[in-house]
Scaffold this motif. Structure first.
Motif, short mmCIF file in Angstrom:
data_model
loop_
_atom_site.label_atom_id
_atom_site.label_comp_id
_atom_site.label_asym_id
_atom_site.label_seq_id
_atom_site.Cartn_x
_atom_site.Cartn_y
_atom_site.Cartn_z
N VAL A 289 0.84 -1.19 0.00
CA VAL A 289 0.00 0.00 0.00
C VAL A 289 0.88 1.25 0.00
O VAL A 289 1.62 1.51 0.95
CB VAL A 289 -0.93 0.02 1.22
N GLU A 290 0.80 2.01 -1.06
CA GLU A 290 1.53 3.27 -1.16
C GLU A 290 0.84 4.10 -2.24
O GLU A 290 0.62 3.61 -3.35
CB GLU A 290 2.99 3.05 -1.50
N ALA A 291 0.48 5.34 -1.93
CA ALA A 291 -0.31 6.12 -2.89
C ALA A 291 -0.20 7.61 -2.63
O ALA A 291 0.10 8.05 -1.51
CB ALA A 291 -1.77 5.69 -2.83
N LYS A 317 2.63 4.32 -8.58
CA LYS A 317 3.62 3.80 -7.65
C LYS A 317 3.91 2.36 -8.08
O LYS A 317 3.02 1.51 -8.04
CB LYS A 317 3.08 3.81 -6.22
N GLU A 318 5.12 2.11 -8.52
CA GLU A 318 5.46 0.81 -9.11
C GLU A 318 5.16 -0.34 -8.15
O GLU A 318 5.64 -0.38 -7.02
CB GLU A 318 6.93 0.79 -9.51
N ASN A 319 4.32 -1.27 -8.62
CA ASN A 319 3.93 -2.46 -7.86
C ASN A 319 3.23 -2.13 -6.54
O ASN A 319 3.19 -2.97 -5.63
CB ASN A 319 5.14 -3.36 -7.60
N LYS A 320 2.65 -0.94 -6.42
CA LYS A 320 1.92 -0.53 -5.22
C LYS A 320 0.49 -0.17 -5.60
O LYS A 320 0.16 0.03 -6.76
CB LYS A 320 2.59 0.68 -4.55
N HIS A 321 -0.35 -0.07 -4.58
CA HIS A 321 -1.75 0.29 -4.80
C HIS A 321 -2.25 1.12 -3.64
O HIS A 321 -1.62 1.19 -2.57
CB HIS A 321 -2.62 -0.97 -4.97
N ILE A 339 -14.79 2.31 -7.06
CA ILE A 339 -13.94 3.30 -6.42
C ILE A 339 -12.57 3.24 -7.09
O ILE A 339 -12.21 2.25 -7.72
CB ILE A 339 -13.81 3.06 -4.90
N LEU A 340 -11.81 4.31 -6.95
CA LEU A 340 -10.54 4.41 -7.66
C LEU A 340 -9.56 3.30 -7.26
O LEU A 340 -8.74 2.86 -8.08
CB LEU A 340 -9.90 5.78 -7.40
N GLU A 345 -3.37 -0.07 -8.87
CA GLU A 345 -2.14 -0.86 -8.70
C GLU A 345 -1.20 -0.71 -9.91
O GLU A 345 -1.57 -0.97 -11.05
CB GLU A 345 -2.46 -2.34 -8.48
N ASP A 346 0.03 -0.26 -9.63
CA ASP A 346 1.12 -0.21 -10.61
C ASP A 346 0.78 0.68 -11.81
O ASP A 346 1.29 0.46 -12.90
CB ASP A 346 1.46 -1.64 -11.07
N ARG A 347 -0.06 1.69 -11.60
CA ARG A 347 -0.39 2.56 -12.72
C ARG A 347 -0.94 3.90 -12.23
O ARG A 347 -1.43 4.02 -11.10
CB ARG A 347 -1.43 1.92 -13.64
N ARG A 348 -0.83 4.90 -13.08
CA ARG A 348 -1.54 6.16 -12.86
C ARG A 348 -3.01 5.93 -13.17
O ARG A 348 -3.36 5.34 -14.18
CB ARG A 348 -0.98 7.26 -13.77
#
Length: 433
Positions: A289-291, A317-321, A339-340, A345-348
């Motif tokens: 989890v990182e955003a 965030k690469e490989n994060k969601h 929901i967003l 995950e792993d994308r804008r």
């Protein structure tokens, strides 16, 4: 007994209490998802204050709600499902004595088999996989002194990353220890939450541990004549390795949420609202989890008509969601289903929602359209999902509510997928006493 409830400001289709216009035009909901969650929500009734201990029990109040819901999914690529549930809530609250009070409530939902599907045509969202659920969802003691309130035990409350999310039969509630302070529009809430239950927690699971060390949080809110703002911090502990191996989600992160809103009353019939928000999440224990998410919304209210547009964007965030918390719905573009979080995950990823609502007598109408897109991830896969929410509500004397919602989800990138390729219809009848 005074109960302090803090909720974040933000996206709505109208200055509303449910689907339609209210007399207080600044009383908005956070998102379409939270707006829907206000339908048929039991009303908080004033608690008596008594001068003798024995009168705490004599002057206590009993409230409740009978609730029934029918829901069906018309799937594009798999079997249709449907179910009907009957249940409700019964609550007893003590009168307040020398600042002390308390309450207990239980909720139940029972599947109506003759009006529900069999086998893989059964919809478990209303009554769980066991087709029945009964729990003591609230059991708390409270102490109030001037502007300070202390709550210990099970209760429901709404904050940006933890909320009741009352859109099915059983809302979320939390086993928590909270301290709140409120003065002249300023509010401060801090606490610790250990477990939770409700539709979002999975009815078959009962009360679920929120990570190995629970959740610590603190939030500040200011509600002024022109400006509103919120600032929140959460420490979400990760699940244990054993629990993760058994299927628990890894959600460990430090989350920082802020929003800022302004309101302008052009005249007695027209009101303008604008809000911006920001969320940052930092990973704990390799949870993934990182955003960083930004958002903005604008709203105009003219008499009984409301028009609104909202936007959110999540940085790659690469490989994060991202993690929407326990209950979700805090982003301006959160809808009934989509929901967003679903595509970060792993994308804008970015989304926008526009909508309108209209009140006519005891009836309220809602329409919202949302578009959610995600750039290509590391594997070159894109995301594009749209959702429409069409709602109707009728309320009679704040006691009887009949509401219906039709949700249309389409997965534009994966038309053959089972995910987000369905029509969902549900109808709710609720009676408060």
């Amino acid at each position: 007994m005074k109960k302090i409830v803090l909720s974040c400001i933000g996206f709505s289709l109208l200055g509303t209490t449910l689907f339609g216009a209210a007399t207080e035009n600044r009383d908005r909901q956070q998102s379409v998802k939270q707006l829907i969650g206000q339908v048929a929500k039991p009303e908080q009734k004033e608690i008596s204050i008594v001068d003798e201990f024995r009168h705490m029990f004599e002057a206590g109040k009993v409230t409740g709600q009978l609730r029934s819901m029918y829901m069906e999914y018309n799937e594009q690529n798999s079997n249709d499902t449907y179910a009907t549930a009957l249940g409700g809530m019964l609550k007893y609250e003590l009168a307040e004595f020398n600042g002390f009070g308390g309450g207990v409530a239980f909720r139940t939902t029972q599947n109506v088999s003759s009006l529900s599907g069999d086998g893989d045509r059964y919809n478990a969202e209303l009554s769980g996989t066991d087709k029945h659920y009964t729990a003591v969802t609230e059991a708390y003691i409270q102490y109030n002194y001037e502007n300070i309130s202390v709550n210990l035990g099970r209760e429901g409350f709404d904050t940006p990353l933890m909320d009741t999310d009352e859109i099915r039969m059983v809302p979320n509630s939390f086993e928590a220890y909270t301290l709140a302070y409120e003065q002249d529009g300023f509010s401060l809430l801090g606490g610790y939450v250990d477990r939770w239950q409700g539709d979002d927690a999975g009815l078959e699971n009962g009360w679920v541990k929120m990570g190995k060390n629970g959740v610590a949080f603190v939030g500040f809110s200011y509600d002024g004549e022109i400006v509103e703002t919120n600032a929140w911090y959460y420490n979400f502990s990760n699940a244990s390795q054993e629990d993760i191996a058994n299927g628990a989600d890894a959600n460990g992160n430090n989350a920082y949420y802020v929003d800022l809103g302004a309101h302008y009353h052009i005249n007695k019939d027209m009101h303008l609202h604008g809000v911006v928000q920001y969320l940052r999440e930092d990973e704990i224990d390799n949870s993934g989890v990182e955003a960083e998410i930004y958002g903005a919304t604008a709203e105009v209210v003219f008499k009984d008509l409301g028009l609104n547009v909202g936007y959110n964007e999540s940085a790659k965030k690469e490989n994060k969601h991202s993690f929407s918390g326990y209950g979700g719905g805090y982003l301006f573009t959160s809808m009934d289903t989509m929901i967003l979080d679903e595509i970060t995950e792993d994308r804008r990823a970015y989304s926008w929602v526009c909508g309108a609502s209209y009140a006519f007598g005891d009836m309220n109408f809602l329409y919202a359209y949302g578009d959610f897109k995600g750039d290509a991830d590391s594997n070159g896969l894109k995301a594009h999902i749209t959702e429409q929410n069409i709602g109707f509500e009728y309320t009679h004397k704040e006691e009887l509510t009949v509401a219906a919602l039709y949700v249309i989800d389409r997965n534009k990138e994966e038309s053959n997928s089972d995910s987000f390729n369905n029509d969902n219809f549900r109808i709710l009848v609720a009676y408060n006493f």
